[in-house]
Design a protein around this motif. Structure first.
Motif, PDB file in Angstrom:
ATOM      1  N   VAL A 128      -0.580  -2.820  -2.157  1.00  0.00           N
ATOM      2  CA  VAL A 128      -0.876  -4.179  -2.626  1.00  0.00           C
ATOM      3  C   VAL A 128       0.085  -5.175  -2.000  1.00  0.00           C
ATOM      4  CG1 VAL A 128      -0.858  -5.665  -4.664  1.00  0.00           C
ATOM      5  CG2 VAL A 128      -1.977  -3.446  -4.759  1.00  0.00           C
ATOM      6  N   SER A 129       1.350  -4.822  -1.893  1.00  0.00           N
ATOM      7  CA  SER A 129       2.329  -5.733  -1.288  1.00  0.00           C
ATOM      8  C   SER A 129       1.980  -6.031   0.164  1.00  0.00           C
ATOM      9  CB  SER A 129       3.734  -5.124  -1.382  1.00  0.00           C
ATOM     10  OG  SER A 129       4.094  -4.876  -2.727  1.00  0.00           O
ATOM     11  N   VAL A 130       1.700  -4.995   0.939  1.00  0.00           N
ATOM     12  CA  VAL A 130       1.363  -5.194   2.346  1.00  0.00           C
ATOM     13  C   VAL A 130       0.052  -5.959   2.484  1.00  0.00           C
ATOM     14  CG1 VAL A 130       0.755  -3.997   4.480  1.00  0.00           C
ATOM     15  CG2 VAL A 130       2.665  -3.170   3.094  1.00  0.00           C
ATOM     16  N   SER A 131      -0.937  -5.616   1.660  1.00  0.00           N
ATOM     17  CA  SER A 131      -2.250  -6.255   1.770  1.00  0.00           C
ATOM     18  C   SER A 131      -2.176  -7.743   1.459  1.00  0.00           C
ATOM     19  CB  SER A 131      -3.245  -5.559   0.835  1.00  0.00           C
ATOM     20  OG  SER A 131      -3.439  -4.212   1.202  1.00  0.00           O
ATOM     21  N   PHE A 132      -1.444  -8.118   0.404  1.00  0.00           N
ATOM     22  CA  PHE A 132      -1.406  -9.531   0.037  1.00  0.00           C
ATOM     23  C   PHE A 132      -0.509 -10.335   0.968  1.00  0.00           C
ATOM     24  CE2 PHE A 132      -3.714  -8.452  -3.688  1.00  0.00           C
ATOM     25  CZ  PHE A 132      -4.335  -9.640  -4.077  1.00  0.00           C
ATOM     26  N   LEU A 133       0.518  -9.736   1.506  1.00  0.00           N
ATOM     27  CA  LEU A 133       1.288 -10.439   2.530  1.00  0.00           C
ATOM     28  C   LEU A 133       0.430 -10.698   3.772  1.00  0.00           C
ATOM     29  CD1 LEU A 133       4.746  -8.624   2.293  1.00  0.00           C
ATOM     30  CD2 LEU A 133       4.318 -11.050   1.856  1.00  0.00           C
ATOM     31  N   ALA A 190      -1.927   1.693   4.075  1.00  0.00           N
ATOM     32  CA  ALA A 190      -2.845   0.876   4.875  1.00  0.00           C
ATOM     33  C   ALA A 190      -4.178   0.738   4.154  1.00  0.00           C
ATOM     34  CB  ALA A 190      -3.042   1.500   6.253  1.00  0.00           C
ATOM     35  N   SER A 191      -4.622  -0.506   3.946  1.00  0.00           N
ATOM     36  CA  SER A 191      -5.876  -0.766   3.230  1.00  0.00           C
ATOM     37  C   SER A 191      -6.564  -1.967   3.869  1.00  0.00           C
ATOM     38  CB  SER A 191      -5.607  -1.025   1.742  1.00  0.00           C
ATOM     39  OG  SER A 191      -6.799  -1.383   1.063  1.00  0.00           O
ATOM     40  N   PRO A 192      -7.474  -1.756   4.813  1.00  0.00           N
ATOM     41  CA  PRO A 192      -8.196  -2.891   5.411  1.00  0.00           C
ATOM     42  C   PRO A 192      -8.973  -3.705   4.382  1.00  0.00           C
ATOM     43  CG  PRO A 192      -8.479  -0.908   6.728  1.00  0.00           C
ATOM     44  CD  PRO A 192      -7.809  -0.491   5.462  1.00  0.00           C
ATOM     45  N   PHE A 193      -9.599  -3.031   3.428  1.00  0.00           N
ATOM     46  CA  PHE A 193     -10.318  -3.768   2.395  1.00  0.00           C
ATOM     47  C   PHE A 193      -9.366  -4.596   1.546  1.00  0.00           C
ATOM     48  CE2 PHE A 193     -12.010  -4.072  -1.942  1.00  0.00           C
ATOM     49  CZ  PHE A 193     -13.181  -4.773  -1.689  1.00  0.00           C
ATOM     50  N   LEU A 240      -6.709  -5.408  -7.195  1.00  0.00           N
ATOM     51  CA  LEU A 240      -6.463  -4.525  -6.062  1.00  0.00           C
ATOM     52  C   LEU A 240      -5.539  -3.373  -6.443  1.00  0.00           C
ATOM     53  CD1 LEU A 240      -6.998  -4.009  -3.097  1.00  0.00           C
ATOM     54  CD2 LEU A 240      -5.056  -5.473  -2.537  1.00  0.00           C
ATOM     55  N   LEU A 241      -4.590  -3.616  -7.351  1.00  0.00           N
ATOM     56  CA  LEU A 241      -3.699  -2.541  -7.796  1.00  0.00           C
ATOM     57  C   LEU A 241      -4.487  -1.445  -8.493  1.00  0.00           C
ATOM     58  CD1 LEU A 241      -0.731  -1.567  -8.206  1.00  0.00           C
ATOM     59  CD2 LEU A 241      -0.786  -2.739 -10.405  1.00  0.00           C
ATOM     60  N   LEU A 242      -5.423  -1.819  -9.356  1.00  0.00           N
ATOM     61  CA  LEU A 242      -6.248  -0.820 -10.046  1.00  0.00           C
ATOM     62  C   LEU A 242      -7.110  -0.044  -9.056  1.00  0.00           C
ATOM     63  CD1 LEU A 242      -7.369  -2.840 -13.201  1.00  0.00           C
ATOM     64  CD2 LEU A 242      -5.803  -0.905 -13.136  1.00  0.00           C
ATOM     65  N   MET A 243      -7.703  -0.753  -8.117  1.00  0.00           N
ATOM     66  CA  MET A 243      -8.544  -0.082  -7.131  1.00  0.00           C
ATOM     67  C   MET A 243      -7.727   0.868  -6.264  1.00  0.00           C
ATOM     68  SD  MET A 243     -10.904  -3.338  -6.011  1.00  0.00           S
ATOM     69  CE  MET A 243     -11.688  -2.405  -4.719  1.00  0.00           C
ATOM     70  N   GLN A 311     -10.581  -8.294 -15.564  1.00  0.00           N
ATOM     71  CA  GLN A 311     -11.793  -9.043 -15.863  1.00  0.00           C
ATOM     72  C   GLN A 311     -11.661 -10.506 -15.456  1.00  0.00           C
ATOM     73  OE1 GLN A 311     -12.379  -8.330 -20.045  1.00  0.00           O
ATOM     74  NE2 GLN A 311     -13.478  -6.407 -19.704  1.00  0.00           N
ATOM     75  N   ALA A 312     -10.473 -11.076 -15.650  1.00  0.00           N
ATOM     76  CA  ALA A 312     -10.270 -12.455 -15.229  1.00  0.00           C
ATOM     77  C   ALA A 312     -10.405 -12.603 -13.723  1.00  0.00           C
ATOM     78  CB  ALA A 312      -8.886 -12.942 -15.687  1.00  0.00           C
ATOM     79  N   GLY A 313      -9.903 -11.644 -12.980  1.00  0.00           N
ATOM     80  CA  GLY A 313     -10.023 -11.711 -11.531  1.00  0.00           C
ATOM     81  C   GLY A 313     -11.450 -11.601 -11.067  1.00  0.00           C
ATOM     82  N   ILE A 314     -12.236 -10.713 -11.668  1.00  0.00           N
ATOM     83  CA  ILE A 314     -13.639 -10.557 -11.263  1.00  0.00           C
ATOM     84  C   ILE A 314     -14.430 -11.795 -11.651  1.00  0.00           C
ATOM     85  CG2 ILE A 314     -15.738  -9.243 -11.703  1.00  0.00           C
ATOM     86  CD1 ILE A 314     -14.079  -6.764 -11.918  1.00  0.00           C
ATOM     87  N   GLY A 315     -14.195 -12.337 -12.853  1.00  0.00           N
ATOM     88  CA  GLY A 315     -14.934 -13.515 -13.296  1.00  0.00           C
ATOM     89  C   GLY A 315     -14.607 -14.741 -12.470  1.00  0.00           C
ATOM     90  N   SER A 316     -13.349 -14.958 -12.159  1.00  0.00           N
ATOM     91  CA  SER A 316     -12.968 -16.111 -11.364  1.00  0.00           C
ATOM     92  C   SER A 316     -13.509 -15.994  -9.944  1.00  0.00           C
ATOM     93  CB  SER A 316     -11.438 -16.251 -11.326  1.00  0.00           C
ATOM     94  OG  SER A 316     -10.933 -16.429 -12.640  1.00  0.00           O
ATOM     95  N   GLY A 317     -13.474 -14.809  -9.377  1.00  0.00           N
ATOM     96  CA  GLY A 317     -14.035 -14.631  -8.049  1.00  0.00           C
ATOM     97  C   GLY A 317     -15.531 -14.877  -8.025  1.00  0.00           C
ATOM     98  N   ALA A 318     -16.252 -14.528  -9.103  1.00  0.00           N
ATOM     99  CA  ALA A 318     -17.682 -14.755  -9.145  1.00  0.00           C
ATOM    100  C   ALA A 318     -17.990 -16.242  -9.251  1.00  0.00           C
ATOM    101  CB  ALA A 318     -18.282 -14.009 -10.338  1.00  0.00           C
ATOM    102  N   LEU A 319     -17.165 -16.992 -10.011  1.00  0.00           N
ATOM    103  CA  LEU A 319     -17.412 -18.423 -10.165  1.00  0.00           C
ATOM    104  C   LEU A 319     -17.069 -19.190  -8.898  1.00  0.00           C
ATOM    105  CD1 LEU A 319     -16.099 -19.024 -13.785  1.00  0.00           C
ATOM    106  CD2 LEU A 319     -18.482 -18.906 -13.028  1.00  0.00           C
ATOM    107  N   LYS A 320     -16.082 -18.758  -8.180  1.00  0.00           N
ATOM    108  CA  LYS A 320     -15.643 -19.480  -6.989  1.00  0.00           C
ATOM    109  C   LYS A 320     -16.386 -19.017  -5.749  1.00  0.00           C
ATOM    110  CE  LYS A 320     -11.099 -20.650  -8.754  1.00  0.00           C
ATOM    111  NZ  LYS A 320      -9.665 -20.659  -8.524  1.00  0.00           N
TER     112      LYS A 320
END
Length: 320
Positions: A128-133, A190-193, A240-243, A311-320
């Motif tokens: 998660v650290s590498v992916s978000f950076l 390493a996580s391209p997604f 992303l941490l959960l995934m 849930q907040a992350g999924i909902g906000s991503g769907a609205l935006k």
């Protein structure tokens, strides 16, 4: 003359409305002065509420029935496991089975669980650290070939993990990482997604004006990222941490190829070895079932504890 014109116009409107009537029911409705609502398209039978609910029930049963069987089977000893129906209860032996699992082979199962926690816990945090950076850099920085490099990352999303396992093994063999902790830990970072998802969250949650204001105030790039960007992208980080944690926890093929020392096995590979022994010795069957039940608990606990952020992350991503 005006009265005659009015009468003629009224007759013409009456003939028009009479021609528009197509059924006796419509004629009675028009005679009573009741206007029928416009007829919309009829919903096809497959889209009815009952069919949708039936499909949802089938999917729920497909998900819950194996878990129900696992819970019931974990309470049985070996004779009851093979001598009673799968969904029927027998003598309760869950605690005895747990004791056998954690005491078998000098507590090797506890070692497997610890290995998996290290692989998944440290690996998911590093990933998660590498992916978000990287995602933040792709979104907010301009550098030569940015879009081409990002397209190269997207190609990695399309490649299945099983395809890269053998090349990773060959690379690890060249640098001496086969049958070591690092041979399984490093590829999980390493996580391209994850990079793609991080760029999407950065573009949606982090305004460019806020980053520029922090730079004008004298904040460095890492301080801006840690103090401003990370709190804004918390729902995406948790998602992303959960995934990542779930993916590494359930990783099987890479440890199967990379490891031969059973003291380094993750729990998924360890249960797989027990399952192979259960063919010759039925006593291992209960170890496999109870071990599988215990292996699910950390993932379930993590999902429940971080559910509101996810849930907040999924909902906000769907609205935006």
């Amino acid at each position: 003359m005006t009265a005659i014109d009015t009468r003629v116009g009224g007759d013409q409107r009456l003939r028009t409305e009479t021609q528009a009537i197509t059924s006796p029911a419509d004629a009675g409705t028009a005679a009573r002065g009741i206007r029928r609502p416009p007829r919309g398209p009829v919903a096809p039978p497959l889209m009815s509420r009952w069919v949708v609910n039936l499909v949802l029930v089938l999917f729920a049963l497909y998900t819950l029935l194996p878990l129900t069987w696992l819970l019931i089977a974990s309470t049985k000893d070996t004779p009851d496991l093979f001598g009673t129906p799968g969904f029927s209860f027998a003598e309760f032996n869950l605690f005895e089975n747990l004791g056998r699992v954690f005491s078998f082979d000098d507590g090797i199962y506890a070692r497997w669980m610890l290995n998996t926690l290290l692989y998944a816990g440290l690996g998911s945090v590093a990933s998660v650290s590498v992916s978000f950076l990287a995602g933040y850099a792709f979104d907010k920085f301009d550098f030569p070939g940015k879009e081409r490099w990002f397209a190269f990352v997207l190609v990695g999303v399309l490649v299945p993990a099983a395809v890269t396992t053998v090349p990773l093994y060959l690379l690890a063999a060249n640098v001496g990482l086969v049958n070591t902790f690092w041979g399984v830990f490093l590829p999980g970072i390493a996580s391209p997604f994850g990079v793609y998802l991080a760029r999407v969250f950065s573009a949606s949650y982090v305004p460019v004006e806020l980053v520029e204001a922090a730079r004008l105030d004298g904040a460095g790039e890492f301080r801006t990222f840690a103090s401003i960007v990370v709190p804004l992208m918390k729902p995406g980080i948790v998602t992303l941490l959960l995934m990542s944690f779930s993916g590494i926890w359930n990783n099987f093929f890479l440890p199967l190829v990379m490891l031969t020392d059973k003291d380094l096995f993750p729990v998924s590979l360890g249960i797989y070895t027990w399952n192979g022994l259960a063919i010759a010795d039925p006593e291992f069957a209960s170890l496999v079932i109870v071990g599988s039940l215990v292996a699910m608990l950390p993932v379930i606990a993590l999902f429940l504890s971080l559910q509101r952020y996810w849930q907040a992350g999924i909902g906000s991503g769907a609205l935006k």
